[in-house]
Design a protein around this motif. Sequence first.
Motif, mmCIF file in Angstrom:
data_model
loop_
_atom_site.group_PDB
_atom_site.id
_atom_site.type_symbol
_atom_site.label_atom_id
_atom_site.label_comp_id
_atom_site.label_asym_id
_atom_site.label_seq_id
_atom_site.Cartn_x
_atom_site.Cartn_y
_atom_site.Cartn_z
ATOM 1 N N PHE A 139 1.009 -1.173 -0.085
ATOM 2 C CA PHE A 139 -0.163 0.158 0.187
ATOM 3 C C PHE A 139 0.791 1.260 -0.111
ATOM 4 C CE2 PHE A 139 0.865 -1.257 4.291
ATOM 5 C CZ PHE A 139 0.950 0.019 4.803
ATOM 6 N N LEU A 140 0.392 2.384 -0.456
ATOM 7 C CA LEU A 140 0.972 3.725 -0.364
ATOM 8 C C LEU A 140 0.594 4.306 1.088
ATOM 9 C CD1 LEU A 140 -0.055 5.054 -3.960
ATOM 10 C CD2 LEU A 140 1.910 3.800 -3.448
ATOM 11 N N THR A 141 1.497 5.101 1.264
ATOM 12 C CA THR A 141 1.083 6.134 2.464
ATOM 13 C C THR A 141 0.215 7.248 2.097
ATOM 14 O OG1 THR A 141 3.071 7.712 1.816
ATOM 15 C CG2 THR A 141 3.782 5.731 3.200
ATOM 16 N N GLU A 142 -0.362 7.926 3.295
ATOM 17 C CA GLU A 142 -1.378 8.849 2.906
ATOM 18 C C GLU A 142 -0.713 10.000 2.225
ATOM 19 O OE1 GLU A 142 -3.572 10.037 6.154
ATOM 20 O OE2 GLU A 142 -3.244 7.877 7.373
ATOM 21 N N SER A 143 0.629 10.324 2.298
ATOM 22 C CA SER A 143 1.153 11.462 1.589
ATOM 23 C C SER A 143 1.397 11.206 0.004
ATOM 24 C CB SER A 143 2.553 11.848 2.316
ATOM 25 O OG SER A 143 3.395 10.730 2.400
ATOM 26 N N GLU A 144 1.618 9.823 0.040
ATOM 27 C CA GLU A 144 1.917 9.420 -1.474
ATOM 28 C C GLU A 144 0.536 9.383 -2.216
ATOM 29 O OE1 GLU A 144 5.511 6.323 -1.386
ATOM 30 O OE2 GLU A 144 3.754 5.509 -0.663
ATOM 31 N N VAL A 145 -0.680 9.169 -1.430
ATOM 32 C CA VAL A 145 -1.805 9.154 -2.333
ATOM 33 C C VAL A 145 -2.086 10.669 -2.487
ATOM 34 C CG1 VAL A 145 -4.286 8.884 -1.947
ATOM 35 C CG2 VAL A 145 -2.684 7.041 -1.308
#
Length: 307
Positions: free
Chosen positions: A99-105
């Motif tokens: 999964f991606l981090t929230e900042s990456e999203v």
Amino acid sequence: MLAAERAAAPATLAAYSRDLEDCSSRLASEGEILETASAALLRCWVGEMTESGFARRTIARRISCIRQFYLFLLRDGRRADNPASQLEAPTPGQTLPKFLTESEVSALLEATGTDEAASPTQQRRLAVGRAALELLYSTGLRISELLGLRRDMFREEARMLMVRGKGGRERLVPLSDAARDAVTTLLEEDRERQSLWLFPGRTPLRALTRQGFDKILAEIGGRAGIDSSRLSPHVLRHSFATHMLAHGADLRVLQMLLGHADISTTQIYTHVQADRLKAVVEAHHPLGDGFSQVEEGSGKMNPTKKL
């Protein structure tokens, strides 16, 4: 039967066909056919897959397929037994979802912003990407569910979206304001295309293909500085589930939103609970951040904070 009674997806039907053909080919080398095979020959087939180094998940899937095939023959009166019922399937190793981090999203979504230097074609691709990313991340849709969305499903002020998932099961998922705004923008962009689909392909009569969407996603990932090898629609689905659970979502609610038939499938996302528990202990235990000094695997604590 799989298509008519279970509403299996085309990809599922193709996978079952390949598995049956593989087993049939092996049995043919022994002068046997699939419909009349013995349990002994089937055990040999499983043993050879193990010796050949097949992945445990692949072997387990093939055994499941062959069991269901003979169960169908049994129920249809074509066999008096199920020779695959005693086959031992290996337990697939459980891998944590990527999964991606929230900042990456957030970076991905920002990368779909308006670019005045972009051509009209590029502007539309960004609008497609924005709408797709907002929907995938805010609803946890599968890529097949996303690309199967029709324009008429997004009526004005629509707050919920009816989705038909695996096995023909329907579920309601809420639409965020950001997702609805992004869809509205795309609909306005595509108003001359006269397509039934929210995401039309090159030919408006057909929906955008998975391969076509992957190219758009990789392009947006490049703009956001995220390697394409870490990006896929399923990674966004995993990100949705992981972030929801990390922010306190109920596991049963998450199961409903994802459209999982069994909650055991949803439980894989509880890996985020470990970080939450660690944060709670560090914040409230008398030793506080002393717990951050625990050596992984040793179970020994080296407290650094004085009482």
